[in-house]
Design a protein around this motif. Structure first.
Motif, PDB file in Angstrom:
ATOM      1  N   ALA A 182      48.148  55.154 -16.304  1.00 31.22           N
ATOM      2  CA  ALA A 182      48.857  54.286 -15.558  1.00 31.22           C
ATOM      3  C   ALA A 182      50.304  53.669 -16.085  1.00 31.22           C
ATOM      4  N   GLY A 183      51.178  53.652 -15.265  1.00 27.28           N
ATOM      5  CA  GLY A 183      52.468  53.034 -15.718  1.00 27.28           C
ATOM      6  C   GLY A 183      53.278  54.069 -16.440  1.00 27.28           C
ATOM      7  N   ARG A 184      52.929  55.329 -16.671  1.00 30.30           N
ATOM      8  CA  ARG A 184      53.803  56.207 -17.717  1.00 30.30           C
ATOM      9  C   ARG A 184      55.057  56.823 -16.741  1.00 30.30           C
ATOM     10  N   ARG A 185      56.049  57.450 -17.480  1.00 31.29           N
ATOM     11  CA  ARG A 185      57.201  57.736 -16.721  1.00 31.29           C
ATOM     12  C   ARG A 185      56.896  59.001 -15.552  1.00 31.29           C
ATOM     13  N   ARG A 186      55.847  59.876 -15.815  1.00 37.69           N
ATOM     14  CA  ARG A 186      55.483  60.852 -14.893  1.00 37.69           C
ATOM     15  C   ARG A 186      53.904  60.922 -14.980  1.00 37.69           C
ATOM     16  N   PRO A 187      53.514  61.577 -13.915  1.00 34.27           N
ATOM     17  CA  PRO A 187      51.801  61.968 -14.035  1.00 34.27           C
ATOM     18  C   PRO A 187      51.721  62.571 -15.498  1.00 34.27           C
ATOM     19  N   PRO A 188      50.638  62.447 -15.868  1.00 32.59           N
ATOM     20  CA  PRO A 188      50.168  63.172 -17.308  1.00 32.59           C
ATOM     21  C   PRO A 188      49.950  64.726 -17.027  1.00 32.59           C
ATOM     22  N   CYS A 189      50.499  65.664 -17.816  1.00 33.89           N
ATOM     23  CA  CYS A 189      50.372  66.795 -17.794  1.00 33.89           C
ATOM     24  C   CYS A 189      49.925  67.332 -19.291  1.00 33.89           C
ATOM     25  N   TYR A 190      49.206  68.533 -19.288  1.00 31.88           N
ATOM     26  CA  TYR A 190      48.757  69.219 -20.621  1.00 31.88           C
ATOM     27  C   TYR A 190      50.099  69.684 -21.147  1.00 31.88           C
ATOM     28  N   PHE A 191      50.219  69.662 -22.300  1.00 30.96           N
ATOM     29  CA  PHE A 191      51.177  70.090 -23.261  1.00 30.96           C
ATOM     30  C   PHE A 191      50.579  70.614 -24.634  1.00 30.96           C
ATOM     31  N   ASN A 192      50.961  71.898 -25.221  1.00 33.04           N
ATOM     32  CA  ASN A 192      50.483  72.251 -26.361  1.00 33.04           C
ATOM     33  C   ASN A 192      51.459  71.866 -27.591  1.00 33.04           C
ATOM     34  N   THR A 193      50.489  71.243 -28.589  1.00 30.82           N
ATOM     35  CA  THR A 193      51.215  70.688 -29.715  1.00 30.82           C
ATOM     36  C   THR A 193      51.288  71.754 -30.599  1.00 30.82           C
ATOM     37  N   PRO A 211      44.203  63.538 -28.832  1.00 30.33           N
ATOM     38  CA  PRO A 211      44.710  62.167 -29.207  1.00 30.33           C
ATOM     39  C   PRO A 211      46.166  62.352 -28.870  1.00 30.33           C
ATOM     40  N   PHE A 212      46.946  63.515 -28.928  1.00 27.83           N
ATOM     41  CA  PHE A 212      48.142  63.604 -28.559  1.00 27.83           C
ATOM     42  C   PHE A 212      48.670  63.304 -26.869  1.00 27.83           C
ATOM     43  N   LEU A 213      47.475  63.939 -26.371  1.00 31.09           N
ATOM     44  CA  LEU A 213      47.547  63.905 -24.871  1.00 31.09           C
ATOM     45  C   LEU A 213      47.430  62.388 -24.446  1.00 31.09           C
ATOM     46  N   LEU A 214      46.533  61.588 -25.094  1.00 35.22           N
ATOM     47  CA  LEU A 214      46.171  60.210 -24.874  1.00 35.22           C
ATOM     48  C   LEU A 214      47.469  59.503 -24.963  1.00 35.22           C
ATOM     49  N   VAL A 215      47.965  59.751 -26.212  1.00 36.18           N
ATOM     50  CA  VAL A 215      49.301  58.876 -26.436  1.00 36.18           C
ATOM     51  C   VAL A 215      50.627  59.334 -25.596  1.00 36.18           C
ATOM     52  N   PHE A 216      50.724  60.658 -25.337  1.00 40.79           N
ATOM     53  CA  PHE A 216      51.973  61.039 -24.975  1.00 40.79           C
ATOM     54  C   PHE A 216      52.106  61.843 -23.612  1.00 40.79           C
ATOM     55  N   ALA A 217      50.942  62.162 -23.180  1.00 42.28           N
ATOM     56  CA  ALA A 217      51.027  62.833 -21.674  1.00 42.28           C
ATOM     57  C   ALA A 217      51.676  61.952 -20.478  1.00 42.28           C
ATOM     58  N   GLY A 218      52.487  62.329 -19.948  1.00 40.25           N
ATOM     59  CA  GLY A 218      53.357  61.613 -19.127  1.00 40.25           C
ATOM     60  C   GLY A 218      54.659  60.992 -19.595  1.00 40.25           C
ATOM     61  N   GLU A 219      54.918  61.150 -20.802  1.00 38.03           N
ATOM     62  CA  GLU A 219      55.882  60.485 -21.558  1.00 38.03           C
ATOM     63  C   GLU A 219      56.756  61.609 -22.150  1.00 38.03           C
ATOM     64  N   VAL A 220      56.177  62.657 -22.208  1.00 43.02           N
ATOM     65  CA  VAL A 220      56.964  63.864 -23.017  1.00 43.02           C
ATOM     66  C   VAL A 220      58.176  64.330 -21.979  1.00 43.02           C
ATOM     67  N   GLU A 221      59.182  64.643 -22.916  1.00 39.32           N
ATOM     68  CA  GLU A 221      60.348  65.292 -22.201  1.00 39.32           C
ATOM     69  C   GLU A 221      60.163  66.849 -22.043  1.00 39.32           C
TER      70      GLU A 221
END
Length: 376
Positions: free
Chosen positions: A229-240, A279-289
């Protein structure tokens, strides 16, 4: 002091020879643990490349910094990845590689010195450094995963990039060892990171994001949707396996500690099944450029269980990624390659033990200087 007898002198000589023999055997065993590789062609900067500031070393502002892990098992993939990056770079002499290797005695099957010699032998002019990563830094945080390879401490070394690399390095491109570049990596390096972003990576918003976490995560009133909640965008999967990371912002925001906090919660509640990705998704999903998908055409290694063949997705390709269980070198050696594995083979520097010697890459069939646009 008395003089030694001939028998004593003969015994001392025998002991010295035995010790020397053991040292030679140990060195030979280490050398045998590493595959052999051919020397790659040397590539030089083209016109318009930034002038090298030799005195600045790794702090040269004109450098493109690339970080990868390095170990004996995936070394063949790493060597092919480096070769592809150099071949397609407009300014190959401006690439600086930062390799993270398991510290000796801490899970590394070979020493840093042996890895350094192997890389330097294939790439004599390569600008690189190797950093020791100690397994105990993450050993107590790692949970069981769907595939044993995902539990390797070295998979978590990318969490420590900002701690290991020199402070003068402003950002780094992190790449997995099972990638192949077919475009100029400087284009990825120049990705714009707005003030609110720490990580840039291709996002895949069509993927079912919920499946990366357990039902227990989604049903927990303190977790689930509330986390995002409150992130820049809805969370999406990204590959690390392909990320551009602003290291200064990472340090300032204590992002390693944020990731490790989720790893601690995983130990308590079992909120995901995969390894270092959730853990990367939990921290960065919705905040990734977001970065164009062409920079991570992933999944070519199939899933995490069967590693079956997969085709390319629709669209242009700048970087191919054999994420999943199936690695191209393993499938080629088994005589069961997938169609795209033959593309990877064009960059393989490996010298087979049966070959005795390998042809220099310069004598291999020439690859087109203009890479074709693949269709997924």
């Amino acid at each position: 002091m008395g003089t030694s007898s001939p028998a004593m002198r003969a015994g001392a000589v025998a002991v010295a020879l035995l010790v020397a023999g053991l040292v030679v055997c140990a060195e030979a065993a280490v050398a045998a643990a590493l595959p052999r590789f051919a020397e790659a062609p040397e590539y030089r900067n083209g016109e318009g490349c930034p002038a090298a500031a030799a005195a600045a070393g790794v702090c040269d502002p004109g450098l493109v910094h690339i970080a990868m892990t390095l170990d004996a098992h995936y070394l063949r993939g790493s060597m092919a990845a480096v070769y592809s990056l150099l071949k397609h770079a407009s300014c190959p002499e401006s690439l600086f590689f930062h390799f993270l290797a398991a510290a000796e005695g801490g899970g590394g099957s070979v020493g840093e010195g042996e890895l350094r010699r192997a890389v330097a032998a294939s790439f004599p002019s390569l600008r690189f450094e190797i950093y020791s990563f100690r397994a105990e830094a993450v050993a107590g945080l790692i949970s069981a995963s769907v595939r044993a390879a995902l539990e390797s401490p070295l998979n978590y070394a990318r969490n420590h990039l900002a701690d290991l690399l020199p402070r003068c390095v402003p950002r780094a491109i992190y790449l997995d060892s099972d990638v192949l570049a077919v475009d100029d990596v400087r284009r990825l390096w120049e990705t714009r990171l707005p003030a609110a972003a720490v990580v840039a990576a291709p996002e895949y918003c069509h993927a079912n994001f919920s499946r990366y976490f357990t039902p227990a995560f989604w049903s927990d009133p303190e977790l689930g949707p509330r986390v995002f909640a409150g992130r820049r965008r809805p969370p999406c999967y990204f590959n690390t396996g392909v990320m551009v990371i602003d290291l200064r912002r990472w340090r300032a925001g204590n992002y390693r500690q944020r990731i490790e906090r989720w790893m601690e919660i995983q130990k308590e509640k079992r909120i995901y099944e995969l390894g270092s990705l959730p853990p990367f998704l939990l921290v960065f999903a919705g905040e990734v450029e977001a970065v164009d998908h062409r920079w991570n055409q992933h999944g070519l290694g199939g899933d995490n269980v069967h590693g079956s063949c997969r085709p390319l997705h629709d669209g242009p390709v700048s970087l191919m990624h054999w994420s999943g269980k199936g690695k191209p070198w393993d499938r080629l050696d088994a005589g069961k390659p997938c169609p795209l594995d033959h593309t990877w083979k064009s960059y393989d520097l490996y010298i087979s033990g049966d070959d005795g010697a390998a042809a220099s890459p310069a004598s291999w069939p020439a690859l087109s200087s203009t890479w074709p646009v693949f269709s997924w």
